[in-house]
Motif scaffolding. Structure first.
Motif, PDB file in Angstrom:
ATOM      1  N   ARG A 121       0.790  -1.214  -0.234  1.00  0.00           N
ATOM      2  CA  ARG A 121      -0.008   0.040   0.034  1.00  0.00           C
ATOM      3  C   ARG A 121       0.760   1.211   0.067  1.00  0.00           C
ATOM      4  NH1 ARG A 121      -1.906   3.398   3.929  1.00  0.00           N
ATOM      5  NH2 ARG A 121      -1.443   1.878   5.672  1.00  0.00           N
ATOM      6  N   ALA A 122       1.908   1.084   0.766  1.00  0.00           N
ATOM      7  CA  ALA A 122       2.772   2.530   0.664  1.00  0.00           C
ATOM      8  C   ALA A 122       3.498   2.916  -0.574  1.00  0.00           C
ATOM      9  CB  ALA A 122       3.897   2.295   1.957  1.00  0.00           C
ATOM     10  N   ILE A 123       3.765   1.700  -1.046  1.00  0.00           N
ATOM     11  CA  ILE A 123       4.545   1.748  -2.276  1.00  0.00           C
ATOM     12  C   ILE A 123       3.600   2.375  -3.424  1.00  0.00           C
ATOM     13  CG2 ILE A 123       5.678   0.428  -4.394  1.00  0.00           C
ATOM     14  CD1 ILE A 123       6.859  -1.428  -2.317  1.00  0.00           C
ATOM     15  N   LYS A 124       2.541   1.849  -3.304  1.00  0.00           N
ATOM     16  CA  LYS A 124       1.263   2.252  -4.533  1.00  0.00           C
ATOM     17  C   LYS A 124       1.002   3.707  -4.153  1.00  0.00           C
ATOM     18  CE  LYS A 124      -0.690  -2.272  -4.903  1.00  0.00           C
ATOM     19  NZ  LYS A 124      -1.869  -3.290  -4.803  1.00  0.00           N
ATOM     20  N   GLU A 125       0.992   4.007  -2.900  1.00  0.00           N
ATOM     21  CA  GLU A 125       0.603   5.311  -2.541  1.00  0.00           C
ATOM     22  C   GLU A 125       1.551   6.476  -2.937  1.00  0.00           C
ATOM     23  OE1 GLU A 125      -0.749   5.658   1.440  1.00  0.00           O
ATOM     24  OE2 GLU A 125      -2.677   4.510   1.104  1.00  0.00           O
ATOM     25  N   ALA A 126       2.768   5.982  -2.849  1.00  0.00           N
ATOM     26  CA  ALA A 126       4.110   6.996  -3.155  1.00  0.00           C
ATOM     27  C   ALA A 126       4.110   6.980  -4.701  1.00  0.00           C
ATOM     28  CB  ALA A 126       5.368   5.971  -2.706  1.00  0.00           C
ATOM     29  N   ILE A 127       3.643   5.807  -5.478  1.00  0.00           N
ATOM     30  CA  ILE A 127       3.912   5.802  -6.817  1.00  0.00           C
ATOM     31  C   ILE A 127       2.753   6.771  -7.590  1.00  0.00           C
ATOM     32  CG2 ILE A 127       3.207   4.685  -8.957  1.00  0.00           C
ATOM     33  CD1 ILE A 127       4.595   2.333  -7.692  1.00  0.00           C
ATOM     34  N   GLU A 128       1.548   6.974  -6.518  1.00  0.00           N
ATOM     35  CA  GLU A 128       0.291   7.869  -7.139  1.00  0.00           C
ATOM     36  C   GLU A 128       0.609   8.981  -6.805  1.00  0.00           C
ATOM     37  OE1 GLU A 128      -3.565   6.976  -5.429  1.00  0.00           O
ATOM     38  OE2 GLU A 128      -3.344   4.862  -6.032  1.00  0.00           O
ATOM     39  N   ASN A 129       1.162   9.299  -5.580  1.00  0.00           N
ATOM     40  CA  ASN A 129       1.796  10.867  -5.218  1.00  0.00           C
ATOM     41  C   ASN A 129       2.827  11.314  -6.102  1.00  0.00           C
ATOM     42  OD1 ASN A 129      -0.136  10.989  -3.122  1.00  0.00           O
ATOM     43  ND2 ASN A 129       1.280  10.328  -1.589  1.00  0.00           N
ATOM     44  N   ASP A 130       3.931  10.432  -6.525  1.00  0.00           N
ATOM     45  CA  ASP A 130       4.779  10.993  -7.341  1.00  0.00           C
ATOM     46  C   ASP A 130       4.380  11.357  -8.994  1.00  0.00           C
ATOM     47  OD1 ASP A 130       6.598  10.510  -5.384  1.00  0.00           O
ATOM     48  OD2 ASP A 130       7.612   8.831  -6.273  1.00  0.00           O
ATOM     49  N   ASN A 131       3.352  10.437  -9.243  1.00  0.00           N
ATOM     50  CA  ASN A 131       2.682  10.611 -10.752  1.00  0.00           C
ATOM     51  C   ASN A 131       1.967  12.032 -10.455  1.00  0.00           C
ATOM     52  OD1 ASN A 131       4.015   8.391 -11.694  1.00  0.00           O
ATOM     53  ND2 ASN A 131       2.114   7.078 -11.520  1.00  0.00           N
ATOM     54  N   LYS A 132       1.205  12.279  -9.525  1.00  0.00           N
ATOM     55  CA  LYS A 132       0.377  13.604  -9.493  1.00  0.00           C
ATOM     56  C   LYS A 132       1.659  14.906  -9.511  1.00  0.00           C
ATOM     57  CE  LYS A 132      -3.424  11.709  -6.628  1.00  0.00           C
ATOM     58  NZ  LYS A 132      -4.124  11.836  -4.971  1.00  0.00           N
TER      59      LYS A 132
END
Length: 70
Positions: free
Chosen positions: A57-68
């Motif tokens: 979950r932490a990795i997926k959230e970090a990827i989403e945040n970085d993509n934003k």
């Protein structure tokens, strides 16, 4: 009809084969003196997640945040 019994070794091999076919694996290392392993464990427990589920979950959230940010 006779029941099929499988030896524990055969079951272990079958499980290992299934896991290898189904999952990707990444080894994660951190220094023992960082205390990060304990922090991860405590946080995952607080959120009712396994350590693996929390890390994913932490990795997926970090990827989403970085993509934003892009």
């Amino acid at each position: 009809m006779a029941a099929h019994t499988h030896s524990p070794e055969a079951q272990r091999r079958a499980l290992a084969k299934y896991v290898k076919k189904t999952y990707d694996r990444i080894d994660l290392r951190m220094t023992k003196d960082s205390g990060l392993k304990a922090q991860i464990s405590v946080h995952a427990e607080k959120t009712g997640e396994s350590i693996n589920a929390f890390i994913l979950r932490a990795i997926k959230e970090a990827i989403e945040n970085d993509n934003k940010k892009q």
